[in-house]
Structure formats: C-alpha cells, structure tokens
Design a protein around this motif. Structure first.
Motif, PDB file in Angstrom:
ATOM      1  N   TYR A 254       0.848  -1.188   0.000  1.00 40.00           N
ATOM      2  CA  TYR A 254       0.000   0.000   0.000  1.00 40.00           C
ATOM      3  C   TYR A 254       0.890   1.246   0.000  1.00 40.00           C
ATOM      4  CZ  TYR A 254      -4.231   2.721   1.150  1.00 40.00           C
ATOM      5  OH  TYR A 254      -5.300   3.583   1.109  1.00 40.00           O
ATOM      6  N   VAL A 255       0.736   2.074  -1.058  1.00 41.46           N
ATOM      7  CA  VAL A 255       1.401   3.379  -1.095  1.00 41.46           C
ATOM      8  C   VAL A 255       0.288   4.420  -1.069  1.00 41.46           C
ATOM      9  CG1 VAL A 255       2.841   4.937  -2.452  1.00 41.46           C
ATOM     10  CG2 VAL A 255       3.367   2.498  -2.392  1.00 41.46           C
ATOM     11  N   ASP A 256       0.309   5.318  -0.103  1.00 41.57           N
ATOM     12  CA  ASP A 256      -0.827   6.248   0.000  1.00 41.57           C
ATOM     13  C   ASP A 256      -0.720   7.395  -1.014  1.00 41.57           C
ATOM     14  OD1 ASP A 256       0.857   8.198   1.018  1.00 41.57           O
ATOM     15  OD2 ASP A 256       0.093   8.095   3.061  1.00 41.57           O
ATOM     16  N   GLU A 257      -1.715   8.283  -1.032  1.00 46.55           N
ATOM     17  CA  GLU A 257      -1.764   9.329  -2.059  1.00 46.55           C
ATOM     18  C   GLU A 257      -0.668  10.366  -1.881  1.00 46.55           C
ATOM     19  OE1 GLU A 257      -3.924   8.890   0.453  1.00 46.55           O
ATOM     20  OE2 GLU A 257      -5.313  10.584   0.654  1.00 46.55           O
ATOM     21  N   ASN A 258       0.000  10.310  -0.744  1.00 50.83           N
ATOM     22  CA  ASN A 258       1.121  11.211  -0.497  1.00 50.83           C
ATOM     23  C   ASN A 258       2.453  10.553  -0.874  1.00 50.83           C
ATOM     24  OD1 ASN A 258       2.237  13.613   0.520  1.00 50.83           O
ATOM     25  ND2 ASN A 258       2.719  12.621   2.477  1.00 50.83           N
ATOM     26  N   ASN A 259       2.381   9.405  -1.559  1.00 57.09           N
ATOM     27  CA  ASN A 259       3.571   8.651  -1.979  1.00 57.09           C
ATOM     28  C   ASN A 259       4.393   8.131  -0.802  1.00 57.09           C
ATOM     29  OD1 ASN A 259       2.882   9.004  -4.653  1.00 57.09           O
ATOM     30  ND2 ASN A 259       4.133  10.849  -4.898  1.00 57.09           N
ATOM     31  N   GLN A 260       3.701   7.755   0.249  1.00 53.69           N
ATOM     32  CA  GLN A 260       4.367   7.130   1.393  1.00 53.69           C
ATOM     33  C   GLN A 260       4.020   5.642   1.400  1.00 53.69           C
ATOM     34  OE1 GLN A 260       3.139   8.607   5.253  1.00 53.69           O
ATOM     35  NE2 GLN A 260       4.931   7.746   6.304  1.00 53.69           N
ATOM     36  N   PHE A 261       5.052   4.803   1.540  1.00 52.07           N
ATOM     37  CA  PHE A 261       4.879   3.345   1.587  1.00 52.07           C
ATOM     38  C   PHE A 261       4.477   2.976   3.006  1.00 52.07           C
ATOM     39  CE2 PHE A 261       7.814  -0.527   2.312  1.00 52.07           C
ATOM     40  CZ  PHE A 261       6.771  -1.418   2.189  1.00 52.07           C
ATOM     41  N   ILE A 262       3.214   2.549   3.197  1.00 48.05           N
ATOM     42  CA  ILE A 262       2.741   2.381   4.578  1.00 48.05           C
ATOM     43  C   ILE A 262       2.390   0.937   4.954  1.00 48.05           C
ATOM     44  CG2 ILE A 262       1.966   4.765   4.968  1.00 48.05           C
ATOM     45  CD1 ILE A 262      -0.853   3.894   4.188  1.00 48.05           C
ATOM     46  N   TYR A 263       2.412   0.029   4.000  1.00 47.38           N
ATOM     47  CA  TYR A 263       2.059  -1.354   4.369  1.00 47.38           C
ATOM     48  C   TYR A 263       2.512  -2.348   3.312  1.00 47.38           C
ATOM     49  CZ  TYR A 263      -0.686  -5.568   5.251  1.00 47.38           C
ATOM     50  OH  TYR A 263      -1.065  -6.862   5.473  1.00 47.38           O
ATOM     51  N   TYR A 264       2.938  -3.541   3.758  1.00 48.69           N
ATOM     52  CA  TYR A 264       2.993  -4.700   2.857  1.00 48.69           C
ATOM     53  C   TYR A 264       2.588  -5.924   3.645  1.00 48.69           C
ATOM     54  CZ  TYR A 264       7.558  -6.331   4.679  1.00 48.69           C
ATOM     55  OH  TYR A 264       8.575  -6.801   5.462  1.00 48.69           O
ATOM     56  N   ASN A 265       2.177  -6.974   2.955  1.00 49.54           N
ATOM     57  CA  ASN A 265       1.511  -8.061   3.677  1.00 49.54           C
ATOM     58  C   ASN A 265       2.450  -9.163   4.161  1.00 49.54           C
ATOM     59  OD1 ASN A 265       1.886  -8.998   1.070  1.00 49.54           O
ATOM     60  ND2 ASN A 265       0.106 -10.342   1.144  1.00 49.54           N
ATOM     61  N   ARG A 266       3.732  -9.005   4.009  1.00 45.88           N
ATOM     62  CA  ARG A 266       4.776  -9.878   4.579  1.00 45.88           C
ATOM     63  C   ARG A 266       4.349 -11.330   4.774  1.00 45.88           C
ATOM     64  NH1 ARG A 266       8.599  -9.715   9.548  1.00 45.88           N
ATOM     65  NH2 ARG A 266       6.927  -8.768  10.727  1.00 45.88           N
ATOM     66  N   PHE A 267       4.000 -11.990   3.660  1.00 46.38           N
ATOM     67  CA  PHE A 267       3.670 -13.408   3.826  1.00 46.38           C
ATOM     68  C   PHE A 267       4.884 -14.293   3.559  1.00 46.38           C
ATOM     69  CE2 PHE A 267       3.318 -13.280  -0.711  1.00 46.38           C
ATOM     70  CZ  PHE A 267       3.418 -14.572  -1.177  1.00 46.38           C
ATOM     71  N   LEU A 268       5.979 -13.658   3.133  1.00 48.67           N
ATOM     72  CA  LEU A 268       7.229 -14.385   2.911  1.00 48.67           C
ATOM     73  C   LEU A 268       8.365 -13.627   3.591  1.00 48.67           C
ATOM     74  CD1 LEU A 268       7.152 -15.189  -0.923  1.00 48.67           C
ATOM     75  CD2 LEU A 268       7.083 -16.870   0.935  1.00 48.67           C
ATOM     76  N   PRO A 269       9.426 -14.337   3.981  1.00 43.69           N
ATOM     77  CA  PRO A 269      10.603 -13.607   4.439  1.00 43.69           C
ATOM     78  C   PRO A 269      11.202 -12.808   3.285  1.00 43.69           C
ATOM     79  CG  PRO A 269      11.039 -15.977   4.312  1.00 43.69           C
ATOM     80  CD  PRO A 269       9.585 -15.794   4.054  1.00 43.69           C
ATOM     81  N   THR A 270      11.866 -11.709   3.620  1.00 45.47           N
ATOM     82  CA  THR A 270      12.354 -10.780   2.598  1.00 45.47           C
ATOM     83  C   THR A 270      13.092 -11.473   1.453  1.00 45.47           C
ATOM     84  OG1 THR A 270      12.561  -9.078   4.283  1.00 45.47           O
ATOM     85  CG2 THR A 270      13.763  -8.715   2.231  1.00 45.47           C
TER      86      THR A 270
END
Lengths: 416, 202
Positions: A254-270
């Motif tokens: 999720y990147v919000d309308e202000n271009n800030q990365f605020i979430y990912y669903n981390r279902f796998l290790p990086t």
C-alpha cells in the motif's frame, strides 16, 4: 480515449442529454463517453461553500481524469441554462478541474438557431481565468429543430448530421490529444519524497525511522490484537485481518496518495520475495525506497502520475529476466474513495508461471511458441529476477533496462 | 415619483453590488423610490410539466409589474452573470412576463478593474431575449471596478468622478423611463408574443 459529457439541462426531458447519449452509443469502441449527471448540484453561493460535497467532488474527479469534456447546452433566454453555469461556478471557485482540459461544445434546441448564442456565451465562460478550459475552436455543432431530429430509439435520423457529428468528434479527439501533450511531462511534479501530507499522514514521526511503524502506531493510538475493525463487508479483529493478509499468496503493498509506503503483507521472508521489502522500510517515502536510482524514480513518477490523474486505473509490467519457471508481474492499481478521489496505489507482485503450469497440468496441455508473436520470447531465458531491494512501484529490474509501462487498455475504460 | 425595483444580482451576504444599489437608493431618494430586491432565496431554475413558479418569484414579478423601471446590479463570475441571477431571470420569464417593455438600467461592481463588463454585455443579450424583452437603456454602461475600495464607511461612493457619472446616468434613466411611457403602442402585442414564445415550442 476517455471523455465525459455534461448535458447543460436539468429538465426531466432533455434533448441535449439525448444527444450526448446518442454520441456515447454511436462512438462506442472508438471513444468512451460517460454522461455525467448535474441534477443534484446545489446553488452556488460564496457564503455556503460546498466544494467538498460528494456531488461536486465526484464531478470534479470525473472531469479531472477524463481526456476531454463534451458539453451539450440548450439555449434559454439567449444564454446557457442557469443550472449549467451553476456547475461551472462550483468548478472554478476553490477547485479547477477544467484547467487545461480540452472541451467541445455542442448544442440542441427547439429552434432553427440551435443554441448559437448560448454556445458563444459558453465559450466566453469557459475561457474565464478560473475555468481556463481549452475549447475546440470552430466546428460548431448546432442541432436545430430537435423535436424531429431523433427516432424512437434516441438515434439521430439524418445521416448527414451524423456524418458531420462524426467529423467534428474526430477533430476533437485529435485536438484533445494535442492539448493533453502540453501536460505530458506533468509527471515530473510527482513528489516521491512525500513532503506533502494527506488527512491520514501521521505527523511528528520521521518517515525514514526504521521503527516508524511502532512510533506512528503509538502516535495515533492504533488498535491492534483482538480489537474489532468494521470493514465494508465484514467484521474482523486486527489479528484476523493479519491472518488473512499474511496468507494471501500475492505480495501486496500500500502506497498512499502522499507517496508514502505504509504497508505490505509480509507473507514471505524478505529474501524469498519477488519484490523485496523489509519491515524497517515501512513508513518510508518512495524516494527513500529507491535510493539513487534516477531512472527508476522517473518510471515510478510516470506510473503514479498515470494512476493519480486517472489516465488509467491499472498499470501492469512484467519484470524482465524471467526464465522458463518464472514470469513475475507487477501490477499497480489506483485506489479511490467513494467520491473518486485518488487514495494511493495498491501494488501487487505475482509469479504467473506456477499458475500457468498448474493450468496446463490440469488440462493436459503444453506451451508451444507462437510463430506470429511480436514479443522476444527468448531474451528472458537467462536468469531469475534479480534479488534487488526494489520496493514499491519500481518500473524496472535495475537501471539497465528501460521499460515502457504498459497501460492496460481495457481497464482504463472502467468506471470507478 | 417614479418607483424602481433594484435587483441585487449576487446571492452572497457580502456584495458590493448590494452596496452600490443601497447607495443609489439613498443618493436618489428625492428623485425616485428605489426598493432593493434579493434573489438569494430562489431555488435553481428547473422546468416542470405544470410550469410551477415559486411564490417568491411571483412576488418579485408583481413588484416589477408595478414598478416604473428596474435597476440590476450584477457581479461577474467567469465572464458572465452569476448562475443565481440567471436562474432568477429564468423564473421571471417562465409563463410570466414582467420585464416586457420595462425600462432597465444595468450596473455592476467588481473587485477587479473591469467592473463586470463582460457580464453586463451578456446580461444585455439575455434581457433582449423573447420572453424577457426588457427595454434596456442604450449606451449607458456603468462599471464600478475595484469595488472593495470604492465605498467609505457610510456606504457612500468616494470618487467624485464616478459619482458624477452615476448622477448623469440616473438622470438619463429617469428621462428614458418617461420617454418609454410614451412608447407603449406595441406593448400589448409584445406581451402577447412573449406569452406565445417558448424555448420548448416547435
């Protein structure tokens, strides 16, 4: 191309609406014309600013994301209907969706004059500084004696009239393309450093702080654990939300309308992710997640600008360098609120190849090369997608290859 | 004494057009009785099958019918008259025709330097349309630019030159109204034509 049509009349029976509906139907497949409704727009008054009302925001968002606007005006008392002028007043007061927008004027009337004077007034109005539309010069389409012009299906009867309307519309489509090119490098204004703010931006916490999530959550007293959250079609606890998102087998961001990365669903290790994200990146601006990658930055700006401006709702891109076992796709989907205001990007990465393999296995089929295919099928056979930390909305594997974002032509015609 | 209806062309609480009309009412009180009329409570014009006209519009129409002339002060929104004024004029010509052959003086104030010039030009065309058919005083533009700075604390115009122009134009309007009263040979026919005209007719 996506156009919106505004019928200048709020009368229950309006031949100008009929005309727009005919144009929409007649041009299907060539151009997408959505006819907007202005019936519920309140009377403009400086003392009661309703710019933020749902009805005006919706109109504004539709106009902003369109490639052009067709206004069909009747004539009343030698001018445009008050209802049409009223809409333009709202859309030129605190917001200016017509600014730089290509506009074509048509008009139908009961009389032989076919709204000629109203159209001239409308031209003057649209040229006012607060409106600042770019009106197609010449090419007046005046439909007189309108009562006899349409058949019972709402189709224009006279073939010469239809031909003239076609010619005019063709010119307008070209005109709109040219005018919209003036703003073609508008994407450069995309602020990937997220220096602006939206009503959901958490202030007082450094975006680049590795512990942004905890600090920001504390700041807004975010709920967690077994607290219930009411969603639009369900009731879940925060834990339940997490269980579900973390088992959704697609990498979501999720990147919000202000271009800030605020979430990912981390279902796998990086290290196993198709598009690497790390927990400490959450909260970062898009600039921070693409350090020093100028070409990537340019593509990200282009993609986000396309989504924000409504040129398309979905951008999809294959990640180059896939092999026979992998075909990784990145999708960038614009998110909007109820009024159609841009709310950010839902980005997902998915490897399509296992899905295709599953399908082939189940149906007993195999892949063979298409001799007529235009894509370079062999180039991707060398290596797996590189494990670069390429978080959120990056358009290329590395800076080595320039990829033109492919606009999904079918999704762009969708209505949100 | 002549009686005039002065229509405030803005629906805004703070309007220099209202101020201008108030000033005229005061300044010319010995020459004419001027009554200010507001349009801000009228709904947006919409046609209906039964040709419904709101009572408030009927009341304004009756006042115009009874008056010797009408003064309109219009602001300029987007190079034209406000939708609120346009809407009011649409109501005042929907099956009723109080403006036919009625002497009208057009004035206008704006914050900028142009003083609503383009709105006034459009308003002339509008008042000349078949269902309004007002008798607009010719060659008589009164444009009050920079209207926020134009009045003193008593609501009086500050600039002597502008006052002189307004005095002259108002005297002209009084004469125009008197001449108009002698030019009513076609009034009955004109009223009939306005009644018969419809923007919806074949």
């Amino acid at each position: 191309m996506k156009l919106v049509g505004i019928a200048g009349s709020i009368a229950d029976q309006s031949y100008n609406r009929t005309l727009l509906n005919f144009m929409s139907k007649h041009c299907e497949g060539v151009v997408d014309i959505e006819v907007l409704d202005i019936n519920q727009v309140p009377m403009f008054s400086q003392d009661d600013d309703q710019t933020n009302s749902s009805v005006i925001q919706k109109l504004s968002n539709k106009i902003k994301s369109a490639d052009g606007v067709i206004i069909a005006t009747p004539e009343h008392n030698h001018t445009v209907p008050a209802a049409l002028k009223n809409v333009i007043e709202w859309l030129s007061y605190e917001i200016h969706p017509f600014d730089g927008k290509p506009v074509m004027i048509v008009g139908a009337s009961y009389h032989t004059q076919g709204s000629s004077r109203a159209q001239l007034h409308l031209r003057q109005i649209l040229e006012a500084p607060g409106v600042n539309a770019v009106v197609l010069p010449g090419n007046e389409f005046l439909l007189g004696n309108v009562k006899t012009a349409f058949d019972e299906n709402g189709d224009l009867k006279d073939q010469r009239t239809i031909d003239f309307l076609d010619t005019t519309l063709q010119k307008f489509i070209k005109f709109a393309k040219v005018i919209n090119m003036i703003d073609a490098d508008d994407y450069e204004k995309e602020d990937l450093s997220a220096t602006g703010k939206t009503d959901t931006t958490v202030e007082g916490v450094d975006m680049d702080d590795p512990d942004w999530l905890n600090k920001a959550a504390e700041k807004v007293n975010a709920v967690e654990g077994d607290t219930y959250v009411k969603l639009d079609s369900g009731l879940l606890t925060v834990n339940q939300l997490n269980y579900m998102l973390k088992t959704t087998p697609i990498e979501l961001t999720y990147v919000d309308e202000n271009n800030q990365f605020i979430y990912y669903n981390r279902f796998l290790p990086t290290e196993k992710m198709l598009a690497k994200r790390t927990p400490d990146q959450v909260g970062d601006s898009l600039t921070a997640v693409h350090p020093g990658k100028e070409r990537v930055i340019k593509h990200v700006k282009q993609v986000i600008h396309m989504l924000r401006s409504g040129k398309t709702d979905l951008v999809s891109m294959p990640v180059p360098g896939g092999d026979s076992d992998h075909h990784v796709m990145h999708y960038y989907k614009a998110m909007h609120d109820e009024e159609g205001s841009y709310k950010g990007v839902n980005e997902w990465a998915v490897d399509l190849k296992p899905i295709v393999n599953e399908y082939l296995k189940q149906t007993g089929q195999m892949l063979v090369p298409d001799p007529n295919a235009k894509v370079d099928a062999t180039s991707g056979a060398s290596k797996k997608p590189e494990a670069s930390v390429d978080a959120t909305a990056s358009a290329s594997k590395e800076e080595t290859e320039e990829i033109k974002p492919e606009v999904d032509a079918t999704s762009s015609a969708s209505k949100h | 004494m002549n009686k005039f209806i002065a229509i405030v062309g803005s629906n805004s609480n703070k309007s220099t057009n209202r101020e201008l009309l108030k000033y005229m009412k005061k300044r010319f009180q010995s020459a004419a009785e001027i009554e200010l009329v507001e349009i801000k409570n009228l709904p947006i014009y919409k046609k209906s099958a039964d040709k419904y006209v709101p009572q408030e519009a009927l009341d304004i129409a009756a006042k115009i019918e009874a008056a010797d002339g009408v003064i309109i002060a219009t602001p300029e929104y987007d190079h034209s008259i406000p939708a609120a004024l346009s809407s009011a004029l649409a109501w005042l010509s929907y099956g009723i025709h109080p403006f036919v052959d009625k002497p009208v003086m057009i004035t206008g104030a704006s914050y900028g330097s142009l003083g609503s010039s383009r709105a006034q030009a459009q308003l002339r065309q509008i008042l000349d349309s078949p269902e309004l058919k007002a008798r607009i005083m010719p060659s008589s533009e009164f444009l009050l630019g920079h209207s926020l700075q134009a009045f003193d604390e008593n609501g009086d115009l500050k600039d002597e030159k502008i006052i002189k122009q307004l005095d002259g134009l108002f005297q002209d309007f009084l004469d125009f109204v008197n001449i108009s009263k002698q030019l009513n040979n076609a009034n009955e026919v004109n009223k009939q034509k306005a009644k018969e005209f419809s923007w919806d007719k074949d």
